[in-house]
Write an enzyme that holds these catalytic residues in place. Structure first.
Site, PDB file in Angstrom:
ATOM      1  N   GLU A 181     -35.613 -19.096 -30.386  1.00  0.00           N
ATOM      2  CA  GLU A 181     -35.834 -20.085 -31.431  1.00  0.00           C
ATOM      3  C   GLU A 181     -34.620 -21.018 -31.395  1.00  0.00           C
ATOM      4  O   GLU A 181     -33.481 -20.545 -31.443  1.00  0.00           O
ATOM      5  CB  GLU A 181     -35.932 -19.378 -32.797  1.00  0.00           C
ATOM      6  CG  GLU A 181     -36.242 -20.355 -33.893  1.00  0.00           C
ATOM      7  CD  GLU A 181     -36.398 -19.693 -35.268  1.00  0.00           C
ATOM      8  OE1 GLU A 181     -36.378 -18.454 -35.345  1.00  0.00           O
ATOM      9  OE2 GLU A 181     -36.529 -20.450 -36.235  1.00  0.00           O
ATOM     10  N   LYS A 198     -27.402 -14.713 -34.846  1.00  0.00           N
ATOM     11  CA  LYS A 198     -27.174 -16.146 -34.975  1.00  0.00           C
ATOM     12  C   LYS A 198     -26.673 -16.499 -36.369  1.00  0.00           C
ATOM     13  O   LYS A 198     -25.806 -17.341 -36.512  1.00  0.00           O
ATOM     14  CB  LYS A 198     -28.476 -16.898 -34.677  1.00  0.00           C
ATOM     15  CG  LYS A 198     -28.712 -17.047 -33.187  1.00  0.00           C
ATOM     16  CD  LYS A 198     -29.880 -17.976 -32.942  1.00  0.00           C
ATOM     17  CE  LYS A 198     -31.002 -17.256 -32.273  1.00  0.00           C
ATOM     18  NZ  LYS A 198     -32.278 -17.863 -32.321  1.00  0.00           N
ATOM     19  N   ARG A 234     -32.316  -3.764 -28.761  1.00  0.00           N
ATOM     20  CA  ARG A 234     -31.452  -4.933 -28.661  1.00  0.00           C
ATOM     21  C   ARG A 234     -30.031  -4.504 -28.336  1.00  0.00           C
ATOM     22  O   ARG A 234     -29.646  -3.353 -28.559  1.00  0.00           O
ATOM     23  CB  ARG A 234     -31.492  -5.762 -29.938  1.00  0.00           C
ATOM     24  CG  ARG A 234     -30.972  -5.056 -31.163  1.00  0.00           C
ATOM     25  CD  ARG A 234     -31.277  -5.834 -32.427  1.00  0.00           C
ATOM     26  NE  ARG A 234     -30.500  -7.053 -32.514  1.00  0.00           N
ATOM     27  CZ  ARG A 234     -31.063  -8.275 -32.614  1.00  0.00           C
ATOM     28  NH1 ARG A 234     -32.346  -8.426 -32.659  1.00  0.00           N
ATOM     29  NH2 ARG A 234     -30.302  -9.348 -32.709  1.00  0.00           N
TER      30      ARG A 234
HETATM   31  P1  ATP Z   1     -30.679 -13.398 -33.838  1.00  0.00           P
HETATM   32  O1  ATP Z   1     -31.009 -12.108 -34.514  1.00  0.00           O
HETATM   33  O2  ATP Z   1     -29.321 -13.452 -33.257  1.00  0.00           O
HETATM   34  O3  ATP Z   1     -30.998 -14.604 -34.647  1.00  0.00           O
HETATM   35  P2  ATP Z   1     -33.160 -13.667 -32.603  1.00  0.00           P
HETATM   36  O4  ATP Z   1     -33.865 -12.467 -32.138  1.00  0.00           O
HETATM   37  O5  ATP Z   1     -33.618 -14.254 -33.870  1.00  0.00           O
HETATM   38  O6  ATP Z   1     -31.624 -13.410 -32.579  1.00  0.00           O
HETATM   39  P3  ATP Z   1     -34.374 -15.472 -30.819  1.00  0.00           P
HETATM   40  O7  ATP Z   1     -33.968 -16.852 -30.510  1.00  0.00           O
HETATM   41  O8  ATP Z   1     -35.617 -15.250 -31.580  1.00  0.00           O
HETATM   42  O9  ATP Z   1     -33.168 -14.798 -31.536  1.00  0.00           O
HETATM   43  O10 ATP Z   1     -34.360 -14.578 -29.515  1.00  0.00           O
HETATM   44  C1  ATP Z   1     -34.865 -14.926 -28.266  1.00  0.00           C
HETATM   45  C2  ATP Z   1     -35.060 -13.663 -27.490  1.00  0.00           C
HETATM   46  O11 ATP Z   1     -33.838 -12.979 -27.304  1.00  0.00           O
HETATM   47  C3  ATP Z   1     -36.013 -12.729 -28.207  1.00  0.00           C
HETATM   48  O12 ATP Z   1     -36.963 -12.248 -27.298  1.00  0.00           O
HETATM   49  C4  ATP Z   1     -35.121 -11.630 -28.704  1.00  0.00           C
HETATM   50  O13 ATP Z   1     -35.792 -10.419 -28.744  1.00  0.00           O
HETATM   51  C5  ATP Z   1     -33.979 -11.631 -27.687  1.00  0.00           C
HETATM   52  N1  ATP Z   1     -32.747 -11.153 -28.309  1.00  0.00           N
HETATM   53  C6  ATP Z   1     -32.123 -11.654 -29.390  1.00  0.00           C
HETATM   54  N2  ATP Z   1     -31.040 -10.916 -29.706  1.00  0.00           N
HETATM   55  C7  ATP Z   1     -30.973  -9.922 -28.793  1.00  0.00           C
HETATM   56  C8  ATP Z   1     -30.087  -8.818 -28.586  1.00  0.00           C
HETATM   57  N3  ATP Z   1     -29.035  -8.585 -29.386  1.00  0.00           N
HETATM   58  N4  ATP Z   1     -30.330  -8.006 -27.541  1.00  0.00           N
HETATM   59  C9  ATP Z   1     -31.367  -8.230 -26.727  1.00  0.00           C
HETATM   60  N5  ATP Z   1     -32.244  -9.237 -26.861  1.00  0.00           N
HETATM   61  C10 ATP Z   1     -32.058 -10.081 -27.884  1.00  0.00           C
HETATM   62 MG    MG Z   2     -35.636 -14.642 -34.127  1.00  0.00          MG
END
Ligand code: ATP
Ligand code: MG
Length: 607
Positions: free
Chosen positions: A78, A323, A313
């Site tokens: 995102e 984020k 994760r």
């Molecule tokens: P955050 O929790 O930091 O906001 P998010 O999951 O909301 O992260 P996205 O932009 O939705 O961030 O993530 C893009 C991809 O990266 C998704 O498929 C998510 O599962 C993966 N991802 C995000 N954080 C991690 C992590 N700590 N370890 C592994 N994969 C991750």
């Molecule tokens: Mg997300």
């Protein structure tokens, strides 16, 4: 311990492995997702899959040729913040699997939420993915997609669900909806609006779209089962009213799809085969399948449908990988910006001197599992070190300089000493470092009164000046505060390194130095962990109160002259100190500022 000849120990195969390109070849460790893909390929589960060359609905793909990509994966960030090291895990996984199994990985911006998304993040994310060595282009076709381009289809899908009796407009207040959802032990209650006629729901949904109702006054919900033991299936919301400007579609829409509705649709339109996400979405999988089954029944989407797989994760000790928290650190000015070298953002890591090869090694090493755990920050650092040990040339820097004078060395003499540029790569040859009467050495290489096991300079003791002579400390000078200002030595003329007499005298200490006349004073930044707590923010603590006050120390070092003219981004091992990168942002021509990427591990063994 005495520093002596520090270096790293590793096998030749290992060096070759980490020096090879990003392609995850057969050496890439297996994991349960690879197992799933191999099973699907053996069962020919995706053999009839077609691909029209661009994302689209069932009719779009219907008459298209068979997809040449054996599998399709996607990395779906995102664009509401900068990527962090956790995202790197997902990037390596998704792009790596596509590479290894003759597939294609899409870079998809999951931009269905109008707030907080912007172009700056889109640009940075593209940059990060390329930097890690991956491309969304294959055979000259770009697979860069935006979920917001599918808004028309998503709207159509929602109408079709209403028409088939699988969705309804709910006019309950948000509070009522929450109360009627029930709990883990109690079933929910049907909304009084649930069983109104299809025509009414359709008309209300169109009114929602046409801006006839205020934000939050009604939502579209899937009609599933208010008594489901999985709360996510108790008629989840699929569209909400939200008057917000979208970075891509502007003010075209005042209703936006919910993530859990949008995501399976995005995957299906793009003919994704394996949709890999983190464990939090495990409970959403039944809804993911439910949506796709309904839309396939309604002939809007076609089989074979994507399947969701969840992995744990990445959590990294002494860091925050979220984020939201990273935004707080930046906006609260706890760090200098998104690319602060202490941050676990990919922008920060890059500026710190972490490399794509180091990330690959790290990601391979930590593996992919279904069990949540914390990975030690040291594992990341060690991976970087191992890669940098192979890739970086050696240079000399004295970080805490104190003068050393060789009293029996001629006043104006300069002499060439020969330092290998890389002990593992003799083909990189040696460079000349000049020796003269006045040198800089590390303050901690001298002790007025030595402790036990201290083998370096103290009155009466001898050490080797690395690549030079053996010197003996004869005295020292102090200022009025008792601080040592100068170490005074004599050298033993027959002991120069590389000459037959060099072994005539055995010494236990071996110290580095630069000649006063052939060094320059320059800025070096020493970084340490950003947090002092191992699990910042855990057990209801406030991670902002756990910042390490000493995470950055700026010092003035004496550096080998040759370092003055290097380019920003160049990386070196400063002997005995660790790995450093010339900062890409703050360095000026002929005035590099060095960031310490990592120290040398002090338990490392001789090369
Ligand atoms: P955050 O929790 O930091 O906001 P998010 O999951 O909301 O992260 P996205 O932009 O939705 O961030 O993530 C893009 C991809 O990266 C998704 O498929 C998510 O599962 C993966 N991802 C995000 N954080 C991690 C992590 N700590 N370890 C592994 N994969 C991750
Ligand atoms: Mg997300």
């Amino acid at each position: 311990m005495d520093w002596g000849e520090l270096g790293h120990h590793f096998s030749v195969e290992y060096c070759l492995y980490i020096m090879s390109d990003n392609k995850t070849t057969s050496q890439a460790p297996s994991n349960f997702i690879r197992g799933v893909i191999e099973r699907d390929l053996t069962n020919k589960s995706y053999d009839g899959k077609t691909w029209a060359g661009s994302p689209g609905d069932a009719s779009h793909h219907a008459k298209a040729p068979i997809d040449t990509a054996k599998i399709r994966t996607r990395f779906p960030p995102e664009p509401n913040g900068y990527l962090h090291i956790g995202h790197a895990k997902s990037i390596f996984l998704n792009f790596g699997l596509a590479k290894d199994y003759d597939g294609i990985c899409h870079l998809r911006f999951d931009d269905t939420n109008p707030e907080k998304e912007n172009q700056e993040y889109v640009d940075s994310i593209k940059n990060n993915v390329s930097w890690l060595g991956f491309s969304w282009e294959q055979n000259k076709t770009s697979h860069l997609y935006f979920a917001s381009h599918y808004f028309d289809f998503m709207y159509q899908a929602a109408e079709s669900l209403i028409q088939s009796g699988h969705a309804y407009v709910d006019k309950q207040t948000p509070d009522e909806i929450r109360i009627h959802r029930g709990s883990l032990t109690e079933p929910g209650k049907n909304s009084p609006w649930r069983d109104k006629s299809t025509e009414e729901h359709l008309a209300w949904f169109r009114e929602m779209r046409d801006g006839k109702h205020p934000d939050g006054s009604m939502i579209l919900r899937a009609k599933i089962d208010m008594a489901s033991p999985n709360i996510n299936l108790r008629d989840p919301a699929i569209y909400r009213i939200k008057r917000a400007h979208h970075h891509n579609t502007g003010d075209t829409w005042c209703i936006y799809p919910m993530y859990t509705f949008a995501h399976p649709i995005e995957d299906a339109l793009e003919k994704i085969t394996h949709s890999i996400c983190t464990l939090e979405f495990e409970d959403q999988r039944p809804f993911y399948d439910w949506i796709l089954d309904r839309l396939i029944d309604n002939s809007l989407l076609s089989k074979p449908q994507p399947r969701q797989y969840e992995f744990a994760r990445l959590n990294l000790t002494y860091a925050v990988l979220s984020k939201r928290k990273l935004i707080e650190l930046v906006e609260g000015k706890h760090v200098t910006g998104w690319d602060d070298p202490r941050l676990p953002t990919l922008e920060g890591a890059r500026r710190r001197g972490y490399t794509p090869e180091g990330f690959k090694l790290f990601i391979d090493r930590i593996g992919v599992s279904k069990a949540d755990s914390w990975i030690d920050y040291a594992t990341l650092e060690e991976s970087m070190r191992e890669v940098l040990n192979v890739s970086c040339e050696r240079r000399i820097a004295v970080l805490d300089p104190i003068e050393l004078e060789i009293t029996n060395y001629p006043d104006n003499k300069e002499e060439d000493c020969f330092a290998p540029n890389h002990p593992l790569k003799p083909e990189l040859e040696k460079r000349i470092v000049k020796l003269s009467k006045s040198l800089w050495i590390e303050r901690e290489d001298f002790m007025e009164e030595p402790t036990k096991q201290f083998f370096r300079l103290y009155p009466g003791n001898m050490v080797r000046l690395r690549y030079g002579y053996v010197v003996k400390c004869t005295s020292f000078e102090k200022d009025t505060n008792g601080k040592v200002t100068k170490v005074i030595c004599e050298y033993l003329p027959d002991t120069k390194s590389g000459t037959p007499g060099s072994d005539s005298i055995k010494v236990k200490g071996n110290i580095h130095w630069v000649s006063n006349a052939h060094s320059y004073r320059g800025k070096v930044r020493l970084y340490d962990k950003l947090f002092s707590a191992e699990h910042p923010g855990s057990h209801d603590t406030n991670y902002l109160e756990q910042l390490n006050p000493n995470s950055c120390t700026a010092i003035e070092a004496e550096l080998e002259k040759s370092l003055e003219a290097i380019q920003p981004g160049d990386q070196f091992q400063f002997e005995r100190h660790g790995y450093f990168i010339a900062d890409v942002k703050d360095s000026k021509p002929n005035q590099p500022i060095f960031n310490r990427t990592a120290t040398l591990k002090d338990t490392s063994q001789k090369i």
